[in-house]
Design a protein around this motif. Structure first.
Motif, PDB file in Angstrom:
ATOM      1  N   MET A   1       0.739  -1.070  -0.178  1.00 54.63           N
ATOM      2  CA  MET A   1      -0.044   0.100  -0.016  1.00 54.63           C
ATOM      3  C   MET A   1       0.179   0.889  -0.139  1.00 54.63           C
ATOM      4  O   MET A   1       2.340   1.217   0.434  1.00 54.63           O
ATOM      5  CB  MET A   1      -1.175  -0.237   1.260  1.00 54.63           C
ATOM      6  N   THR A  12      -2.617   0.334  -3.515  1.00 58.03           N
ATOM      7  CA  THR A  12      -3.324  -1.390  -3.090  1.00 58.03           C
ATOM      8  C   THR A  12      -3.577  -2.535  -3.306  1.00 58.03           C
ATOM      9  O   THR A  12      -3.286  -1.942  -5.079  1.00 58.03           O
ATOM     10  CB  THR A  12      -4.385  -1.495  -1.928  1.00 58.03           C
ATOM     11  N   ASP A  14      -4.322  -6.083  -4.456  1.00 60.71           N
ATOM     12  CA  ASP A  14      -5.372  -7.416  -3.628  1.00 60.71           C
ATOM     13  C   ASP A  14      -5.274  -8.655  -4.179  1.00 60.71           C
ATOM     14  O   ASP A  14      -4.293  -8.827  -5.052  1.00 60.71           O
ATOM     15  CB  ASP A  14      -7.063  -7.054  -4.141  1.00 60.71           C
TER      16      ASP A  14
END
Length: 69
Positions: A1, A12, A14
């Motif tokens: 991040m 960010t 994921d």
């Protein structure tokens, strides 16, 4: 991040192998980039996002165009 230098944009990574670009104030997703990353960093002018991954190395993304450079 990582947070952009002006603190307006957050990036960010994921578990779905996407980089998400967020509006830091509203919490809304602004863009989804098709790349996973273990490390993220905005350029000082906030135009580019560097994404590091053990498999594909370092990728450079143009944040405004949502394209890989």
């Amino acid at each position: 991040m990582t947070l952009s230098p002006d603190a307006k944009t957050l990036a960010t990574s994921d578990s779905d192998e996407e980089i998400l670009i967020w509006d830091a104030a509203s919490g809304e997703i602004q863009a989804r980039l098709p790349s996973g990353a273990s490390g993220l960093r905005f350029s000082p002018d906030q135009r580019y996002l560097a994404a590091a991954d053990a498999r594909s190395g370092i990728q450079l993304w143009d944040v405004d165009r949502r394209e890989q450079d």
